[in-house]
Motif scaffolding. Structure first.
Motif, short mmCIF file in Angstrom:
data_model
loop_
_atom_site.label_atom_id
_atom_site.label_comp_id
_atom_site.label_asym_id
_atom_site.label_seq_id
_atom_site.Cartn_x
_atom_site.Cartn_y
_atom_site.Cartn_z
N LYS A 13 0.83 -1.21 0.00
CA LYS A 13 0.00 0.00 0.00
C LYS A 13 0.86 1.25 0.00
CE LYS A 13 -4.03 -1.96 2.22
NZ LYS A 13 -4.89 -1.95 1.07
N LYS A 14 0.24 2.38 -0.38
CA LYS A 14 0.94 3.66 -0.33
C LYS A 14 1.21 4.01 1.12
CE LYS A 14 -0.85 5.33 -4.67
NZ LYS A 14 -1.59 6.34 -5.38
N ILE A 15 2.27 4.79 1.35
CA ILE A 15 2.75 5.03 2.71
C ILE A 15 1.71 5.72 3.58
CG2 ILE A 15 3.96 7.14 2.03
CD1 ILE A 15 5.00 4.67 4.78
N ASN A 16 0.98 6.70 3.04
CA ASN A 16 0.02 7.42 3.88
C ASN A 16 -1.17 6.53 4.26
OD1 ASN A 16 -0.92 7.49 1.24
ND2 ASN A 16 -1.99 9.42 1.53
N ILE A 17 -1.53 5.58 3.42
CA ILE A 17 -2.61 4.64 3.73
C ILE A 17 -2.12 3.59 4.72
CG2 ILE A 17 -4.24 2.96 2.77
CD1 ILE A 17 -4.75 5.90 1.94
N ALA A 18 -0.91 3.11 4.53
CA ALA A 18 -0.36 2.07 5.39
C ALA A 18 -0.19 2.55 6.82
CB ALA A 18 0.96 1.58 4.84
N LEU A 19 0.13 3.84 7.00
CA LEU A 19 0.32 4.37 8.35
C LEU A 19 -0.98 4.37 9.15
CD1 LEU A 19 2.80 7.34 7.81
CD2 LEU A 19 3.24 5.19 8.99
N THR A 20 -2.12 4.41 8.46
CA THR A 20 -3.40 4.43 9.17
C THR A 20 -3.72 3.07 9.81
OG1 THR A 20 -4.67 3.88 7.19
CG2 THR A 20 -4.35 6.22 7.68
N TYR A 21 -2.94 2.04 9.55
CA TYR A 21 -3.13 0.75 10.19
C TYR A 21 -2.66 0.79 11.64
CZ TYR A 21 -4.44 -1.77 5.95
OH TYR A 21 -5.11 -2.22 4.85
N ILE A 22 -1.96 1.84 12.02
CA ILE A 22 -1.49 2.01 13.40
C ILE A 22 -2.61 2.70 14.17
CG2 ILE A 22 0.24 3.09 14.87
CD1 ILE A 22 2.12 3.02 12.42
N PHE A 23 -2.98 2.14 15.32
CA PHE A 23 -4.05 2.70 16.15
C PHE A 23 -3.63 4.09 16.64
CE2 PHE A 23 -6.19 3.29 20.27
CZ PHE A 23 -7.51 3.10 19.88
N GLY A 24 -4.44 5.09 16.34
CA GLY A 24 -4.13 6.46 16.75
C GLY A 24 -3.64 7.33 15.62
#
Length: 126
Positions: A13-24
């Protein structure tokens, strides 16, 4: 797989989408992190090198409360409200909606599955 804050983020996934997998971390914070780390948001996680990943990890550790710490903070806030016995604490305790939503109808997510009332029968005309 890249591991950030104890979470394996997806590599395709693109980096900005992948970071949303982190809670918070939501969309806005993910975009802010990418801009602060001077990363192109069109890049995929698999295309990032170790320096870029370390830069992202450092930014998240310094500026944001995520995962376990955030979950702990939220649960302590709810416990504090319960101990105070304030209105919001009572609503949490009774497992009812806290923010003023109606409960006569709806509120099924918070209250759970509807249970039929035993012994109640329909009145028949006759």
């Amino acid at each position: 797989m890249a591991r950030i804050s104890g979470v394996n983020i997806p590599t395709n996934k693109k980096i900005n989408i992948a970071l949303t997998y982190i809670f918070g971390i939501g969309n806005k914070i993910a975009n802010d992190i990418c801009s602060e780390a001077s990363l192109n948001i069109a890049k995929r996680v698999s295309e990032l090198n170790d320096d870029e990943l370390n830069k992202i990890r450092d930014l998240i550790d310094q500026k944001h409360t995520v995962e376990g710490d955030l979950r702990r903070q939220i649960s302590l806030d709810i416990k504090r409200l319960n101990d105070l016995g304030c209105y919001r604490g009572l609503r949490h305790r009774k497992k009812l909606p806290v923010r003023g939503q109606r409960t006569h109808t709806n509120a099924r997510t918070r209250k759970g599955k509807a249970v039929a009332i035993a012994g109640k029968k329909k009145v028949t005309k006759g």
